[in-house]
Design an enzyme around this catalytic site. Structure first.
Site, PDB file in Angstrom:
ATOM      1  N   CYS A   4      17.439   4.786  69.198  1.00  0.00           N
ATOM      2  CA  CYS A   4      18.390   3.932  69.247  1.00  0.00           C
ATOM      3  C   CYS A   4      19.302   3.988  68.702  1.00  0.00           C
ATOM      4  O   CYS A   4      18.608   3.443  66.756  1.00  0.00           O
ATOM      5  CB  CYS A   4      17.918   2.182  69.507  1.00  0.00           C
ATOM      6  SG  CYS A   4      19.681   0.935  69.923  1.00  0.00           S
ATOM      7  N   CYS A   7      19.351   0.641  66.439  1.00  0.00           N
ATOM      8  CA  CYS A   7      18.765   0.030  65.509  1.00  0.00           C
ATOM      9  C   CYS A   7      18.712   1.140  64.149  1.00  0.00           C
ATOM     10  O   CYS A   7      18.239   0.340  63.004  1.00  0.00           O
ATOM     11  CB  CYS A   7      17.303   0.454  66.052  1.00  0.00           C
ATOM     12  SG  CYS A   7      16.605  -0.661  67.165  1.00  0.00           S
ATOM     13  N   ASP A  30      33.624  -0.705  65.712  1.00  0.00           N
ATOM     14  CA  ASP A  30      33.257   0.097  66.584  1.00  0.00           C
ATOM     15  C   ASP A  30      33.848   1.698  66.002  1.00  0.00           C
ATOM     16  O   ASP A  30      35.058   1.585  64.803  1.00  0.00           O
ATOM     17  CB  ASP A  30      33.906   0.046  68.167  1.00  0.00           C
ATOM     18  CG  ASP A  30      33.547   0.966  68.824  1.00  0.00           C
ATOM     19  OD1 ASP A  30      32.479   0.600  69.622  1.00  0.00           O
ATOM     20  OD2 ASP A  30      33.656   2.130  68.828  1.00  0.00           O
ATOM     21  N   HIS A  46      15.889  -5.145  69.302  1.00  0.00           N
ATOM     22  CA  HIS A  46      16.562  -4.158  70.132  1.00  0.00           C
ATOM     23  C   HIS A  46      15.913  -4.670  71.066  1.00  0.00           C
ATOM     24  O   HIS A  46      15.092  -5.658  72.165  1.00  0.00           O
ATOM     25  CB  HIS A  46      15.240  -3.102  70.322  1.00  0.00           C
ATOM     26  CG  HIS A  46      15.773  -2.023  71.699  1.00  0.00           C
ATOM     27  ND1 HIS A  46      17.009  -1.283  70.740  1.00  0.00           N
ATOM     28  CD2 HIS A  46      15.420  -2.013  72.824  1.00  0.00           C
ATOM     29  CE1 HIS A  46      17.135  -0.498  71.947  1.00  0.00           C
ATOM     30  NE2 HIS A  46      16.170  -1.129  72.821  1.00  0.00           N
ATOM     31  N   ASN A  87      29.032  -4.853  78.810  1.00  0.00           N
ATOM     32  CA  ASN A  87      28.577  -3.759  79.167  1.00  0.00           C
ATOM     33  C   ASN A  87      26.872  -4.169  79.434  1.00  0.00           C
ATOM     34  O   ASN A  87      26.004  -3.470  78.241  1.00  0.00           O
ATOM     35  CB  ASN A  87      28.807  -2.447  79.047  1.00  0.00           C
ATOM     36  CG  ASN A  87      30.717  -2.557  78.924  1.00  0.00           C
ATOM     37  OD1 ASN A  87      31.252  -3.289  79.660  1.00  0.00           O
ATOM     38  ND2 ASN A  87      30.940  -1.673  77.782  1.00  0.00           N
ATOM     39  N   GLY A  93      29.436   1.111  82.568  1.00  0.00           N
ATOM     40  CA  GLY A  93      29.664   2.699  81.367  1.00  0.00           C
ATOM     41  C   GLY A  93      29.095   1.906  79.940  1.00  0.00           C
ATOM     42  O   GLY A  93      29.122   2.334  79.251  1.00  0.00           O
ATOM     43  N   HIS A  98      21.253  -0.952  73.265  1.00  0.00           N
ATOM     44  CA  HIS A  98      21.334  -1.401  72.761  1.00  0.00           C
ATOM     45  C   HIS A  98      21.999  -2.304  72.838  1.00  0.00           C
ATOM     46  O   HIS A  98      23.209  -2.221  72.643  1.00  0.00           O
ATOM     47  CB  HIS A  98      21.105  -1.540  70.944  1.00  0.00           C
ATOM     48  CG  HIS A  98      20.450  -2.750  70.239  1.00  0.00           C
ATOM     49  ND1 HIS A  98      19.502  -2.382  69.340  1.00  0.00           N
ATOM     50  CD2 HIS A  98      21.072  -3.584  69.813  1.00  0.00           C
ATOM     51  CE1 HIS A  98      19.021  -2.867  68.179  1.00  0.00           C
ATOM     52  NE2 HIS A  98      20.558  -4.225  69.096  1.00  0.00           N
ATOM     53  N   HIS A 100      25.169  -5.106  72.994  1.00  0.00           N
ATOM     54  CA  HIS A 100      25.969  -5.038  72.585  1.00  0.00           C
ATOM     55  C   HIS A 100      27.621  -6.139  72.326  1.00  0.00           C
ATOM     56  O   HIS A 100      27.436  -5.960  73.521  1.00  0.00           O
ATOM     57  CB  HIS A 100      27.187  -4.219  71.434  1.00  0.00           C
ATOM     58  CG  HIS A 100      26.584  -3.384  72.356  1.00  0.00           C
ATOM     59  ND1 HIS A 100      25.604  -2.131  72.593  1.00  0.00           N
ATOM     60  CD2 HIS A 100      28.038  -2.554  73.043  1.00  0.00           C
ATOM     61  CE1 HIS A 100      26.224  -0.859  73.761  1.00  0.00           C
ATOM     62  NE2 HIS A 100      27.743  -1.276  73.938  1.00  0.00           N
ATOM     63  N   HIS A 102      31.095  -6.117  72.699  1.00  0.00           N
ATOM     64  CA  HIS A 102      32.762  -5.796  72.446  1.00  0.00           C
ATOM     65  C   HIS A 102      33.882  -6.977  72.344  1.00  0.00           C
ATOM     66  O   HIS A 102      33.638  -7.628  72.468  1.00  0.00           O
ATOM     67  CB  HIS A 102      33.352  -4.584  72.662  1.00  0.00           C
ATOM     68  CG  HIS A 102      32.610  -3.755  73.066  1.00  0.00           C
ATOM     69  ND1 HIS A 102      33.086  -2.235  73.187  1.00  0.00           N
ATOM     70  CD2 HIS A 102      31.530  -3.908  74.597  1.00  0.00           C
ATOM     71  CE1 HIS A 102      31.829  -1.402  73.437  1.00  0.00           C
ATOM     72  NE2 HIS A 102      31.026  -2.448  74.231  1.00  0.00           N
TER      73      HIS A 102
END
Ligand code: 5GP
Ligand code: ZN
Length: 113
Positions: A4, A7, A30, A46, A87, A93, A98, A100, A102
């Site tokens: 990952c 991770c 990002d 995770h 997402n 998409g 893992h 997250h 945005h």
């Protein structure tokens, strides 16, 4: 969980522009920003997606929201406006499995879909 990529970032095995860290979450810019502010907030644990929220790990999601709010202030977009997007699964998409958030802002954002 060594495959990952997030991770790997948590363990500092690959570099990232980290902008916030505590015992539960990590936030970093990002690698392919879609707006002047584009930060990812992740749990250090995770968790693949929101489908994996449980009574045991649910609190970290509230903490992620608070960290996103704080980072939006630091980035100067809290008042101009920003979007927090998570997402989940193929139709959304989601590429990195893992979970997250945005945090996107710094320009006028187009409609969601
Ligand atoms: P998703 O589509 O899974 O919600 O978004 C994954 C995001 O992670 C993308 O915006 C992508 O640019 C970002 N990303 C993927 N790999 C890396 C990386 O190694 N470092 C950083 N900083 N961002 C990454
Ligand atoms: Zn992971």
């Amino acid at each position: 969980m060594s495959e990952c990529i997030f991770c790997n970032i948590v363990r500092k095995e690959i570099p990232a522009k980290i902008c916030y860290e505590d015992e539960r979450v990590l936030a970093f810019h990002d690698i392919n920003p879609v707006a002047p502010t584009h930060i990812l907030v992740i749990p250090k644990e995770h968790i693949a997606s929101m489908n994996d929220i449980t009574p045991e790990n649910v609190e970290v999601f509230g903490h992620m929201a608070f960290v996103a709010q704080q980072l939006s202030k630091e980035a100067g977009v809290a008042e101009s406006g920003y979007r927090v997007v998570v997402n989940n699964g193929p139709d959304s998409g989601q590429v990195v499995h893992h979970v997250h958030a945005h945090v996107i802002g710094g320009r006028v954002l187009s409609s969601l879909c």
